[in-house]
Each structure stands twice: as structure tokens, then as C-alpha cells.
Design an enzyme around this catalytic site. Structure first.
Site, short mmCIF file in Angstrom:
data_model
loop_
_atom_site.label_atom_id
_atom_site.label_comp_id
_atom_site.label_asym_id
_atom_site.label_seq_id
_atom_site.Cartn_x
_atom_site.Cartn_y
_atom_site.Cartn_z
N CYS A 1 20.41 -85.86 85.04
CA CYS A 1 19.74 -85.91 83.73
C CYS A 1 18.23 -85.82 83.86
CB CYS A 1 20.17 -87.17 82.97
SG CYS A 1 20.09 -88.68 83.92
N TYR A 2 17.63 -86.59 84.77
CA TYR A 2 16.17 -86.51 84.93
C TYR A 2 15.74 -85.10 85.35
CZ TYR A 2 15.55 -91.62 84.52
OH TYR A 2 15.50 -92.93 84.08
#
Lengths: 345, 345, 345, 345
Positions: C154-155
């Protein structure tokens, strides 16, 4: 299919816009704002998608004046405006378009009752006879033929769905004690100190209990139409959730009413209703219906009393979603068009 | 004054630690943890202050085993442990120290009732006679002489305060319909999926309604002691607040009971009670009592029924704060020592 | 089209289930749970809809063992399992089905780098060559031909989208200082004290800063592939939101790089990308992308530095949504099938 | 000791009221409200306690006009008013009372800088020379002798505490990249749509990045006073917390600066400072300082850069708490009087 939305900048107006953008039968949306005509709709809602842009093309993706909307001869008009303003603004559309009014202006047929609840005369007395109460699953047949639909309030929607089958079949008696809690969006997109994040987060309170909230009147006249011997005490609460509504209602069952009778009443009343989920003894949660047009209903019977639990998304089944459902019924579209059957994590 | 806290790593244990650190009469705190003896208390709670460090100096600012706590001959023991464990762990302290048990173990004198509610035998039957129910404002005289205090549950604390004056003075009849909502800290500091942030934020639900929650039993026996003709239906809810509890209770007034009689009943019952705030018809909010040891009470009368509103901080007046208040009463300290009279913004 | 979901009870598995239920090309979903095979999926997710029920009919609306899933010869397998487990469980599907792995197991081609970041040997070294990094808008051509897709973290998804066009066109230099904040669902559906509602609400913190978070490695190798002279400092934070991710990244522009050059770089790189919304100087918010598969990007240039803002829904574009988008690319479906272009109020 | 609070109905005014009520040296509080003089203070804040009532007895527990406050010859005046209004309203008190201004009006000595940041002339140019910047732990000696104290902004308070020891001892170089996030109360108690619960819950965004926020100017002039070679880039964010502020700042250490040198710098600078908690490599959280006057500081060094983490309660150390601390310093009271050293669960 051309649709007008009056009051585009409020929460229910904005959600109508998104829903109609997804709706397969609506080809054009005319977004009306009296306060800010000419504003780009992407300024109002930066999260808006491509479908909205396409369907608002004819007005250059901007809000328009109501006078312009009238000239466009819409098939349907959604009025997402404040009480006492809404029915007045709809005046030019009555008789020409199907009008779905999300305000309370056309919900109460008795002018004296309206005066008492809203402290003002009913704003469109000549339309009261024509207006059909838009509790979709209850008045489906009437809605299919209606040209004016009075979309129900959020508390009545949430509380009446579990009550009506029991009242209609004469299974309950005495006073219904109903406690309900609303998400903060129920107060609308209005700049007030009372609804600031800091005032409402991690905080809970009750307001206007017993018979003092306006929705009491709306609910009582509905219950009366099924069984006027039943009384109602209703206490709304505010809880720190953005959207969602939960009702817990307690009432005495008539003697000799069995659990099976109750279950049958619900099953018969809501057979084939796609937006009513009967969960029996499993209690519901508001997040189960977040973003969906469902009303989830649970119940438990103890010591001759029935405890009813119901949950809706106050902005969807409690407002914009039920309005779209009513349009679907009226125009004979698929009842679920533009609507979601399940919630969001 | 030496105080032992059993169960230091839970929410109520941690708050007891902070409160006793601020308490002018407590000179030493002995923090007991069975699961993690020897842990630095600053690891458990990084927000802890200098006063805590000074008063836990004797145990090197670390948690200790219960066996060590026994040898220190404490004046008072707070048991912030799970039901069924708590009274058992207190065994070595009975007779030697004043024991304030925050669990349910000593709250219900009738072993059969306890068995029914907790599905287990009452864990310390020999202490039941000695144990005083620690609803501070109601049993002040008994608490002042008690060596064993059964600190009440959070729901009973919140719901009973407005009910007892009415029941005691025979002003109500029939069934109390009580709906209450608790902050999530009521579930304790336990790793469960159901209490994850993602599961609880922006979500509301009911659980264990009617007569099925354990606290029903605790409340019913209390109400019975004032007027056994009154019945109770109780539905707890979970709302996304960290701390706080709100109760809305509806019950019929006996005929001829006037608003003035009701007001007098509250005023007499709670005259000079610093932690009970009577707000009359102005409705209360949970944030008003956040962090304070108060119970705020409001009421409205309509159509022969009274609607009662009460709010507490579930961790303070509903647990640790009332426990400290009980210690203050028992040892004849200033009743407000270590406690806050007002909440936090 | 038959799809298997491994790890149905986690947040990403559950969202995959809902998305595939809405997907016009997926006819059957096989939900696998190793921990609870045979469980009714409505027990896992009471908000689930009719479409899910229809598409899981073949397994009686229950979870199944992985051994059963293998026999069904699925077209596509989504592995929503923990790191180090995921690629191992996919073993029987490699070569037979398209595998989309949402874990980190196949994201890092260099075994030494993987070992350093995950403190364990890379679990499926023989598949590393085949695996394509599934950052959809960047590796579209490769994904269209891939049989194994390593879905990004996600990051990295949130941070890389604004960085890559600038790095690819050599417009930046020095160290990127990136601060990002994640919603709590990023931690998964695991019972831990640290992610309880009480621990996370009204609270914010940083964790694993600089080069210590596992996603640092994933991002650095990607940036290196465009311009290895650029360094990265990355600090993740936890904020009390359920879903959503926000990144603010600052880096020096090379001298003589104009605002127009930057704007052109973004416009060229993301021309016709339906899920990338370029907002220019208007800052984004996480709620704009709540529930949608979009990544919204804003930027401002001051004093020779560019500040980049990006927002995604960590569970959608940051996990399940991008996985479905990759399936769409791979099977030549409409890229938006089953996905939402706009967020939820 | 008589204290005036100007602007009693805002969040900082209300918290000042509560703090001064608990303060052992303040005997009388004169609450001034220009917008609603004569209002009962219990209407403004229903959670207010007995101590407040006692200390506002002289004004009948009501707010008063400023003209009345002047006649009372207060020892100290707290101005919790908007920028550009605050210093003007303080005019009658200058020279007669110690004035602690919580606005920005007296923080910036250079009129040109003020004009640039606030787009208006500095409102009280004749007082600029007298005004001492009230960053308590840094300017303790000056504050002790000051008659006019310019209380710092919340972002400067949070960001400067970890920066100043490093700048003062010449340990850093280049540009500080500082990202900070504020609780919503930072926006004050003003009715705006942007700060409604519905707009802010479960939502995060950045605003006014780089050098565009007014607090940039305030911070830069402070940093300049220690080492003018250092530049600053600052991006504020809004996160859904009621109160609290978190800053993550990254800057290059000069070559040869060791971890030990850094640690010594912090230890020396903040030796015996009760409200600065140095946590070393253990990262801080905002809830640790909720309700307390502390600033908690953590740091990590990687690859020649230092990452600084700091947390305050924006309403306490970032506003009202530091104002009371400054009063304590100025009047030679116990520095902690009326203030809390630790937060709330």
C-alpha cells in the site's frame, strides 16, 4: 430520462447526483443550486466521477438556476431542500414532472398535525391529496401510479419497517418505546457549532424525546393507519458516526402471539423485498448497511415483549436511496437500478 | 496509607494507578501483575507521570507478584481483575486489608442468581455476607463501615442512580425500558477482533437485550430491594466512543405523581452529593463527564411517563473512580480526594 | 471465469469477494480459508449481498479447503495471505492459473534484499523471474502477459505513483523525504491490543521511520530502476481512519526544471489512465478516494522543491482493487470492471 | 490574584477557565465575552465544575463586558482572541496588568514579516519591543521579567522544541523537512462546513504546505535566531483527532555529529524541565500528552539524518497550558500549578 436535483450542495443532493450518475436509465442530470448557480460541480464534490461529468454535460458540469431546470422539461424532479421551502420550489414542476420530495412538506395530510409538528402552515395544501407516502416496500402499488411522492424521514423509515407488519396483523398492544440513534450527517451540511467534529466526536446525547421530535408525528400517523390503539414514545440520539441509523424498539405482544406468528408476519410482509434483510435473532449493526439501500431487521422475544432492531444508512434508505427506489418503482425500472444491495467494509 | 492494585495492566487498573498517584493520602502504591511481574510500569503506560514513579518507588517502578503484595500488609486492595478470578485472588487480603473488588464476584448475594447470570458458582460464598454493594451515594453509611466492598458494574451505576429515588419513594410502576450505550473501553484491554478500531469505528449495534446481559441481574436485585413490583427490560449498545456511557430509561409514573414530587425526590436523595449533577430538563451528554467521577441526570415527563437520561464515564464513576470514592468514604478522607469533579473538553 | 480467493476472512480477502461478486466476467468464486474451512461466508461478513451468494453457490456458500480449490482448476487465484505463507500456498497453482499475490513474497527479485527486509529467505525463489510487479499504470504491458503478478504494497502504491514520472524523466535529485499515514485496516484483521479501538481512536503516532519499514526496500528498488541516484527517507504513521492512505513527499527539482515540465511529465505519464486523478495544485483528501480504486495526485513547487501529495484507499488501490485491475488487464477485460471510479461520501 | 480571560467562549478560553479554576494562586476569574456578555458560563460549558463557579462569583457566574474587566484592575490578562483583534483589545491592559496574548499579534517583531504572513499591518507596533516570545522552556528568564508575553502558536511549539537544541548547538545543516498534523480543535470553535464532523471524520488532508502557512514565518524567525543558515519546509495536515499535534521533522546532521552529542544536547537543554519528556528512540504518540502540558520528544539517527518526533496537546502546551505556565513563571509560582503532568487514557 431527464432528472432534476434541487439542492445539489447538501448531502442528500450530492448522493442523488452520484446515484443517478450510476443509473442506467437516467441520461441527463440537471443539478440546481439556488445559493450558488453556475458553480462547477467538481468544486462541490472533488470525489465525483466521470459518469457524473457526462450526464451533467448539458449544463457544462455546473449548477443551474431553477428557472433553467423548468425549461428542460424533466421527467423526474428530486427535491432535496429544507422543509417549508421544498414543496414551494416544486410548484412549477407539479403536473409536468414526477416530483419526489425528500422534505417533510408533503408527508402529513392533516394540516393541523403539520402545523403542530412544524410550527408553520403546510406549504402546499393543494398537493396533499395527490402525494403518496414513499415508504417503498409498504406502498409499492401506490408509488407505481404516483406523480407526487413524499419521501419518508430517516427515523420513520428505520423504525416503521419492523413495526408495520406487527401493527398490520394486530400482534402488538400498548406503547412502543423506541430509542434510535442517528449519524451526524442527519443534521445536513449546515455550518453549526453543534455539529463540529470537536463537539461530536467521542460524544453521545439524546434530544427531543417522547413526542417532541417532528418525526414522532410522521410515525404516529403511519402506525395509526394500521392500528390506532398503539401509542409511541420515541427518543432520538446523536452518536459519532458519519452515516447510519439504529433503532431499538420494545413493545408488548398480544397474549397468545407465538414466535412463529411473528416470524411469519415478517416473512409474508417482506417476501421478495430485495432491500429488506430479515436477520431473525441475529442482531444487526449499522456498518452492515453503510452505503446500501437496505433496512436490516432483527428481533427477539422475551417475557411477552418483542425487542425490534433495525438499521439503515440514513442518507441512502433514509433519504436519497429510497428516493431513487421510488423513481424505479414509478417508472417501472429494475427496482435495484443505481442502488447497492450491500454495504462497505 | 499503602494501596495494592491487582490487575495493573488493564484499563481500570491503569486508571486506578493514575488516580492514586494524585491522591493526597496514599503514600505507596503496589502494582500487581500476574501475567507480567517485573515489568516497568512506564512500559505499560508511557504517558505516566512523576507522581506515579515516586509512589511505586518501593517496587522499583515495576509490577510485582501478588505474593510480594501480601507481605507488604496494605491498608487497601483494589482488585481490577476478571470475574471469577477476582474474589479468589483477594482471599489472602480478606480480614487484613480493606478490599474493594471491581469485579462482579461479590455483588450478588444469592448464589443461585449468581450461578444463573455468570454460569458458574459464586467464587467466594463466605464473603457474601460481609460485602457491601459500593454504589457510593446510595450506600454511604454501609460503605463507611465495610471491610469488603463490591464495586458496582458500569451499566448498573449509570442506570440505577436515576431509578432508585423514584423506586424508593414509590413513584413508578410497571416495566422500566432502559436502553444504554457504552464506550468501547467497557470491553477491557483484551485482544479481540470484535473490538479492533476497524470493527468499531463508525459503527453501532445492540447486544444481549432484555434480560440476557449479566448486569440485568445486578440491577434487578437492586431495584427489588426498593420496590420489587417493578420489572426491567435493558438493552445495551456499543457506540464508537472510547469512554463514556449513556442511559435512556422510560417508565410509567404512578397516577397523581406530579413533576414537583419527582423533582423533590431527586433533590432530597442527592442533596449535598458532589458527584451527582441534577440537570432537570436539560439533557446530558457523555463528554460532560469524560474523565470525571460524576453521574449527570436529566429527566422529562410526558403523558404519564418519565424519561430518564444519565451519563457517566464508564471507567471512572463506572469503575475506578467509584472505587476510589469508596476508599475515601471508608477511610474518612475528603470524598473528592484524587477525583475530578468536571470533565475534559 | 473461475476465481479462487485464498485468505477469505481477512480484510483484503473480504473486499476481493465483494468486488468479484460485482464483476461481470467472474462467474464463480471459490473462497478458501485454511483456518476455518466450511464456515458460512455470511458468518464472516453479515453485510454480504445476493451476488456473492450466487457466485459461491458451488461451494454451498461456505469456505473450502485449498485442496478443494486446486481440483476446481481456477482461471485466476488471488492470494490474500500473510507474507512468507502466501507464495508457498500458491505453489500448486503456479503454471495452471494466473496467480495474483497480494503479499510481499514475489515483489523483491533480489533474495539478499528480501532476506534483509523480511528477515527470512525469499519463499519462492523459482518464481521470482516470472513475477511481474503489479503497479498497474506503470507496468501495464508486462501485466497483460504475466502469469504471476506481485501486487504492490500500500505505501509503495501511494508513494510511487507521483514519484515515478519525475524519476523516469530525470527531473529530481537528492533524497525524497516521504511522510505517509495509513488507516488502521492496513494492519489487517488480527486480534492485537495495539489496534483496539480504544488504543487508536483520537491518537496518532509514527513507526519504523527512515529505512526501517519493509516497504522502504520495495520502494527503493522501484525508484532505482528509474534513477538509482535518488535516495529515500520514509516515515509511516498511524492515524485514526479505518481505510485510506495519505503521502506527502518532498524532493528537490533539478535546476531549470519548470512547473510546465513537471505538469507535462504527469500528463504524459498518466494520459488516459482512468484511476489516476491529477489535481495539480489542489490538495487531495483521503475521503475523496474512500472505496474507489483511484490514486489522486497533487503537487506544489516552492523554492526549487516539489511537494507531492497522494491519496489512495489502502484496501482498494493499495490492495484488493489493484489486484482486480491487474486481473482485468491480464484477461483483457474492461479495466474498470468490478471497480469504482469514485469514492463514498 | 485576579485573572481576566478575554474570549471565554472559544476552546482556548474555556480551557483557561478550567485551568485557572484549579489553580491554587488564582482567587478570582473575570470571564469576558464581547459577543455574549451576561451569558451564564454554565450555558457555555455544561461540564464546568464548582471551582469555576466559586471563582466567577464576583461576576455572578456570567460573562462580562471588557469595560467591566478593566475596572477590576486584574493582575493578569489572558487574551484568547482572533489574530488582529487580540492585541487591540489588550490595549487598556498594557502597563497595568501582565498581558499574555495567545494570538499571533505580538509574536513577530518585524512589521514587514508580519504584514507578509498575516496580510495586514501588525496591530500593536508600540508593544513589539516589550513582548517576550513565550516558548516557556526556551525563554524562561525573559518570561520571568516580562509584562507582555506573546504565547507561541501550536505548530511552532511542537516543532521548535526538538529543533532548537540542535540549531543552538550547531549540529544540523540544510533544510528541515517538517510534517505536522493537528487535531481539529486547532481550527477553533467556529461554525464552518469544513470542520463539521461529517467532513473531518475518517478523513485526512494536507493544507498550506512549504512556506505558505502563517506559522512558517513564526518558526523561521525563531530558528534564524539560533542559526540563520538553516531553511525550513513545513507541511501541516488535518487528522481526525479532537486534540493533539504530532510533528515529524527530518534534517541532516553535520558531519561528525555523533548520537551521543545529540543526546547530550537534548539532555542539557531540557535538564530539569518538567514539561519536556525526552524519550530517545522510543516513538511518542499524541494520546500520551492528551490533556497534559507536556511536549514529548523522540529521535532516531539514520544515514546522517536525524528524524525528530514531537507531540503536544494543541490546546494545552500549544495554547492555554503554556499560557498558564508563563503566568506561573512570571509570578514566581510553582511552574506546574494548575497544570497536569500526565495525559488521560
Amino acid at each position: 430520462m431527464k432528472a432534476v436535483i434541487l439542492g445539489i450542495s447538501g448531502y442528500t443532493g450530492m448522493i442523488l447526483l452520484r446515484m443517478l450518475a450510476d443509473h442506467p436509465e437516467v441520461k441527463e442530470i440537471i443539478p440546481v443550486s439556488s445559493s450558488k448557480p453556475g458553480e462547477k460541480i467538481i468544486e462541490i464534490d472533488p470525489g465525483i466521477g466521470k459518469a457524473v461529468m457526462e450526464k451533467t454535460n448539458a449544463s457544462n458540469n455546473c449548477t443551474v438556476e431553477i428557472s433553467h431546470a423548468i425549461t428542460r422539461k424533466p421527467d423526474v424532479v428530486f427535491a432535496a431542500l429544507p422543509h417549508l421551502t421544498s414543496a414551494v420550489m416544486c410548484e412549477p414542476f407539479f403536473g409536468n414532472s414526477v416530483v419526489i420530495d425528500l422534505s417533510a412538506d408533503l408527508r402529513i395530510k392533516d394540516p393541523a398535525l403539520f402545523q403542530k409538528a412544524y410550527n408553520a402552515p403546510t406549504p402546499a395544501p393543494h398537493m396533499l391529496e395527490k402525494a403518496v407516502y414513499g415508504l417503498s416496500e409498504i406502498y409499492e402499488n401506490e408509488i407505481k401510479k404516483a406523480d407526487v411522492i413524499a419521501n419518508p424521514g430517516c427515523y420513520p423509515t428505520c423504525i416503521l419497517f419492523p413495526i408495520i407488519p406487527l401493527a398490520a396483523k394486530n400482534l402488538i398492544e400498548g406503547t412502543i418505546i423506541s430509542n434510535a440513534a442517528s449519524g451526524i450527517s442527519g443534521a445536513g451540511k449546515k455550518a453549526t457549532i453543534g455539529n463540529l467534529y470537536v463537539e461530536r466526536t467521542e460524544n453521545m446525547c439524546a434530544y427531543l424525546p417522547g413526542k417532541t421530535h417532528r418525526h414522532y408525528t410522521e410515525m404516529k400517523k403511519e402506525i395509526d393507519s394500521f392500528d390506532s390503539s398503539i401509542d409511541l414514545f420515541f427518543t432520538p440520539h446523536l452518536v459519532p458516526i458519519k452515516r447510519g441509523m439504529y433503532a431499538t424498539s420494545v413493545v408488548s405482544l398480544k397474549s397468545n402471539v407465538s414466535a412463529e406468528t411473528v416470524e411469519n408476519a415478517f416473512n409474508e410482509y417482506y417476501a421478495n423485498k430485495k432491500f429488506i434483510l430479515l436477520k431473525g435473532g441475529t442482531l444487526t449493526e449499522t456498518r452492515d448497511v453503510w452505503g446500501s439501500n437496505r433496512c436490516d431487521i432483527s428481533w427477539q422475544i422475551q417475557d411477552g415483549k418483542i425487542i425490534l432492531f433495525s438499521a439503515i444508512d440514513n442518507l441512502i434508505k433514509g433519504a436519497s436511496g429510497q428516493a431513487v427506489q421510488n423513481m424505479n418503482l414509478r417508472f417501472n425500472f429494475d427496482e435495484t437500478a443505481g442502488l447497492r444491495l450491500y454495504g462497505e467494509l
